[in-house]
Enzyme design. Structure first.
Site, short mmCIF file in Angstrom:
data_model
loop_
_atom_site.label_atom_id
_atom_site.label_comp_id
_atom_site.label_asym_id
_atom_site.label_seq_id
_atom_site.Cartn_x
_atom_site.Cartn_y
_atom_site.Cartn_z
N THR A 199 16.15 -11.23 47.45
CA THR A 199 16.83 -10.64 46.30
C THR A 199 17.20 -9.19 46.59
O THR A 199 16.35 -8.39 46.97
CB THR A 199 15.94 -10.74 45.05
OG1 THR A 199 15.74 -12.12 44.77
CG2 THR A 199 16.60 -10.08 43.84
N TYR B 67 10.99 -12.09 26.85
CA TYR B 67 11.10 -11.69 28.26
C TYR B 67 12.16 -12.56 28.96
O TYR B 67 12.95 -12.07 29.78
CB TYR B 67 9.74 -11.83 28.95
CG TYR B 67 9.80 -11.71 30.46
CD1 TYR B 67 10.12 -10.51 31.08
CD2 TYR B 67 9.54 -12.82 31.27
CE1 TYR B 67 10.18 -10.42 32.46
CE2 TYR B 67 9.60 -12.74 32.65
CZ TYR B 67 9.93 -11.53 33.24
OH TYR B 67 10.00 -11.45 34.61
N ARG C 292 20.23 -8.90 33.77
CA ARG C 292 18.99 -8.14 33.53
C ARG C 292 18.95 -6.82 34.29
O ARG C 292 18.03 -6.05 34.13
CB ARG C 292 17.78 -8.99 33.95
CG ARG C 292 17.64 -10.24 33.11
CD ARG C 292 16.73 -11.26 33.76
NE ARG C 292 15.31 -10.99 33.62
CZ ARG C 292 14.58 -11.28 32.57
NH1 ARG C 292 15.14 -11.82 31.51
NH2 ARG C 292 13.28 -11.03 32.56
N LYS D 95 20.56 -12.99 47.65
CA LYS D 95 20.78 -13.15 46.20
C LYS D 95 21.11 -11.81 45.54
O LYS D 95 20.42 -10.81 45.78
CB LYS D 95 19.50 -13.70 45.57
CG LYS D 95 19.51 -13.84 44.06
CD LYS D 95 18.24 -14.54 43.57
CE LYS D 95 18.27 -14.85 42.09
NZ LYS D 95 18.00 -13.69 41.25
N ARG E 150 15.08 -3.36 29.77
CA ARG E 150 15.28 -4.35 28.71
C ARG E 150 14.56 -3.87 27.46
O ARG E 150 13.33 -3.73 27.46
CB ARG E 150 14.77 -5.72 29.16
CG ARG E 150 15.59 -6.31 30.30
CD ARG E 150 15.16 -7.71 30.64
NE ARG E 150 13.79 -7.77 31.09
CZ ARG E 150 13.39 -7.65 32.35
NH1 ARG E 150 14.28 -7.47 33.31
NH2 ARG E 150 12.12 -7.71 32.67
N TYR F 201 10.87 -10.31 47.19
CA TYR F 201 11.17 -8.93 46.83
C TYR F 201 10.59 -8.08 47.94
O TYR F 201 9.46 -8.33 48.39
CB TYR F 201 10.49 -8.54 45.51
CG TYR F 201 11.26 -8.94 44.27
CD1 TYR F 201 12.61 -8.65 44.13
CD2 TYR F 201 10.60 -9.56 43.20
CE1 TYR F 201 13.29 -8.99 42.96
CE2 TYR F 201 11.28 -9.90 42.05
CZ TYR F 201 12.62 -9.61 41.94
OH TYR F 201 13.30 -9.95 40.79
N GLN G 45 11.38 -16.89 47.05
CA GLN G 45 12.18 -15.68 46.83
C GLN G 45 11.36 -14.45 47.15
O GLN G 45 10.24 -14.28 46.65
CB GLN G 45 12.66 -15.63 45.37
CG GLN G 45 13.40 -14.34 45.00
CD GLN G 45 12.49 -13.31 44.36
OE1 GLN G 45 11.58 -13.66 43.62
NE2 GLN G 45 12.75 -12.03 44.64
N HIS H 104 21.62 -11.07 38.34
CA HIS H 104 20.22 -11.19 37.90
C HIS H 104 20.15 -11.65 36.43
O HIS H 104 19.30 -11.23 35.66
CB HIS H 104 19.50 -9.85 38.07
CG HIS H 104 18.07 -9.97 38.51
ND1 HIS H 104 17.67 -9.83 39.81
CD2 HIS H 104 16.93 -10.22 37.82
CE1 HIS H 104 16.35 -9.97 39.90
NE2 HIS H 104 15.88 -10.22 38.71
N SER I 241 9.32 -17.37 42.72
CA SER I 241 9.48 -15.91 42.75
C SER I 241 8.26 -15.23 43.38
O SER I 241 7.14 -15.71 43.23
CB SER I 241 9.66 -15.40 41.32
OG SER I 241 9.44 -14.01 41.24
C1 LIG Z 1 12.60 -14.40 32.86
C2 LIG Z 1 13.36 -14.16 34.13
C3 LIG Z 1 12.68 -13.69 35.24
C4 LIG Z 1 13.36 -13.49 36.43
N1 LIG Z 1 12.67 -13.10 37.54
C5 LIG Z 1 13.31 -13.04 38.74
C6 LIG Z 1 12.56 -12.83 39.94
O1 LIG Z 1 11.35 -12.69 39.93
N2 LIG Z 1 13.26 -12.78 41.10
C7 LIG Z 1 14.63 -12.94 41.16
O2 LIG Z 1 15.21 -12.88 42.24
N3 LIG Z 1 15.33 -13.18 40.04
C8 LIG Z 1 14.71 -13.24 38.85
N4 LIG Z 1 15.42 -13.55 37.71
C9 LIG Z 1 16.87 -13.84 37.82
C10 LIG Z 1 17.11 -15.32 38.09
O3 LIG Z 1 16.73 -15.67 39.38
C11 LIG Z 1 18.59 -15.69 37.93
O4 LIG Z 1 19.37 -14.80 38.69
C12 LIG Z 1 19.06 -15.68 36.48
O5 LIG Z 1 18.06 -16.13 35.62
C13 LIG Z 1 20.30 -16.56 36.32
O6 LIG Z 1 20.78 -16.49 35.04
P1 LIG Z 1 20.46 -17.56 33.88
O7 LIG Z 1 19.08 -17.26 33.41
O8 LIG Z 1 21.49 -17.23 32.87
O9 LIG Z 1 20.58 -18.93 34.46
C14 LIG Z 1 14.76 -13.73 36.50
C15 LIG Z 1 15.42 -14.20 35.37
C16 LIG Z 1 14.74 -14.43 34.19
C17 LIG Z 1 15.48 -14.96 33.00
#
Ligand SMILES: Cc1cc2nc3c(=O)[nH]c(=O)nc-3n(C[C@H](O)[C@H](O)[C@H](O)COP(=O)(O)O)c2cc1C
Length: 378
Positions: free
Chosen positions: A156, A25, A279, A252, A165, A130, A128, A276, A107
């Site tokens: 966000t 994940y 993702r 964001k 994914r 949503y 953060q 993100h 989050s």
């Molecule tokens: C497992 C996972 C869960 C995430 N969940 C959220 C989230 O709940 N809210 C959000 O704004 N971004 C979420 N993100 C994005 C992160 O805030 C961030 O933009 C991203 O991880 C940055 O890239 P990096 O993992 O390469 O450092 C998530 C990222 C990952 C890897």
């Protein structure tokens, strides 16, 4: 155990300690994962200028992000289900960040709640948001973050609908997790993780369950999340959220200069150049490759931050040199957490700090606040 010297070592250890469905994940991007990879790879294409015989003593990485003092310009990014990488994950990561002097961002989709994190920290953390269709719940979340004295709201913008994914679908990851025989096997092969998880009662989305009207228990949460992210979220919504919150606001998920220009006009305190972590829109440019264009468009109007693909202190330094005032790490701290709990998060931060410090010195700079484009080789 092999020595842990870089973020990659923490990732390898986390892979061995965290059940596959939760490790995957974290370590996944949308569709082909092309943007996820580009986030990391594009940093390597940026070269630094080596300087010699300049005073390299008394160095400092201290600076500010949205006016708040940070020991280095690296915040922990908001990540969902962090309490599944390690029991009580958000609480531990927040404590590690606090001790290190960098912001922790909780989050909306966390396991530990706003109140859980507030109960184990002494300094304000960031929250953060949503935006869900159930507006009453959103208003309540904002009020809870205020009550917990959160010192910034990170809104966000890039997840009105969910990117796909493949790994999560193949693993059958759901929110909350269903306990199928395959999942039980993935967990049983990680006994240390299981023991810690049995020792906590925080195993569901505690910001949501018991707070959102239509979510009384676990069985309804999945339906709720599927239908709740608001696909009609608009710039108009930023206005009322800003007003209701009344504190520092960070937007964001900006990846386009046109969006950055609109964001700058909202009166927010900062934007995060982000996709993100690869993702959401696979096929989008990496964050670091879009940073210069966005800084050029709005850098004189609003603070610009960046996340995505940072795996070393060198990456942070490159982002700062190209105009970011701050950065965020997602996976690097999750790998640390999965590998070694709170100490692992501290270790991830420490690895990045040391790499940044040495690199800055070898580029001929003593203060992070003096780092600019002149450290980048043409
Ligand atoms: C497992 C996972 C869960 C995430 N969940 C959220 C989230 O709940 N809210 C959000 O704004 N971004 C979420 N993100 C994005 C992160 O805030 C961030 O933009 C991203 O991880 C940055 O890239 P990096 O993992 O390469 O450092 C998530 C990222 C990952 C890897």
């Amino acid at each position: 155990m092999t020595q842990i010297l870089e973020i990659r070592d923490l990732k390898a250890l986390a892979r061995r300690r965290v059940p596959k469905l939760f490790f995957d994940y974290a370590d996944s991007g949308a569709w082909t994962e092309g943007t996820y990879r580009a986030n990391e790879e594009d940093f390597a294409g940026i070269k630094l200028r080596q300087r010699v015989l300049v005073d390299m003593s008394d160095r400092s990485l201290e600076t500010t992000m949205i006016g708040q003092k940070v020991s280095m310009p690296v915040a922990l990014a908001p990540t969902g289900l962090t309490g599944m990488q390690h029991a009580d994950g958000e609480m531990l990561a927040a404590q590690a960040a606090e001790a290190f002097g960098v912001p922790f961002t909780l989050s909306t989709m966390s396991i530990c709640s706003i109140e859980d994190v507030a109960s184990v920290t002494t300094k304000p953390f960031w929250f953060q948001l949503y935006v869900m269709r159930e507006r009453e719940f959103v208003l309540d979340l904002i009020d809870r973050a205020k009550a917990a004295k959160c010192s910034a709201l990170v809104l966000t913008l890039d997840l009105q609908i969910l990117g796909q994914r493949h790994k999560d679908l193949r693993n059958g990851l759901s929110a909350p997790p269903r306990l199928t025989p395959k999942h039980l096997w993935m967990m049983a092969t990680r006994p240390g993780w299981c023991m810690k998880m049995l020792g906590t009662n925080r195993r569901t989305f505690r910001n949501i369950v018991g707070h959102a009207k239509s979510v009384a228990d676990l069985s309804s949460l999945q339906a709720w999340t599927n239908e709740q992210f608001d696909p009609q979220l608009s710039w108009k919504d930023v206005e009322w959220i800003k007003e209701r919150w009344g504190g520092p606001l960070i937007l964001k998920g900006i990846l386009d200069p046109e969006d950055a220009k609109i964001a700058a006009k909202t009166g927010a305190d900062a934007i995060i150049v982000s996709n993100h972590g690869g993702r959401q829109l696979d096929g989008a440019h990496s964050s670091i490759s879009m940073l210069p264009r966005i800084v050029e468009a709005v850098g004189d109007q609003i603070e610009v931050h960046l996340d995505g693909g940072i795996r070393s202190g060198q990456d942070v330094l490159k982002a700062i040199a190209l105009g970011a005032k701050g950065t965020y790490i997602g996976r690097p701290f999750l790998y640390g957490l999965g590998a070694l709990g709170k100490e692992g998060v501290t270790l991830a931060l420490d690895i990045i700090r040391k790499e940044m410090d040495t690199t800055m010195a070898l580029c001929g700079k003593r203060r992070i606040t003096e780092v600019g484009r002149d450290i980048i080789a043409e």
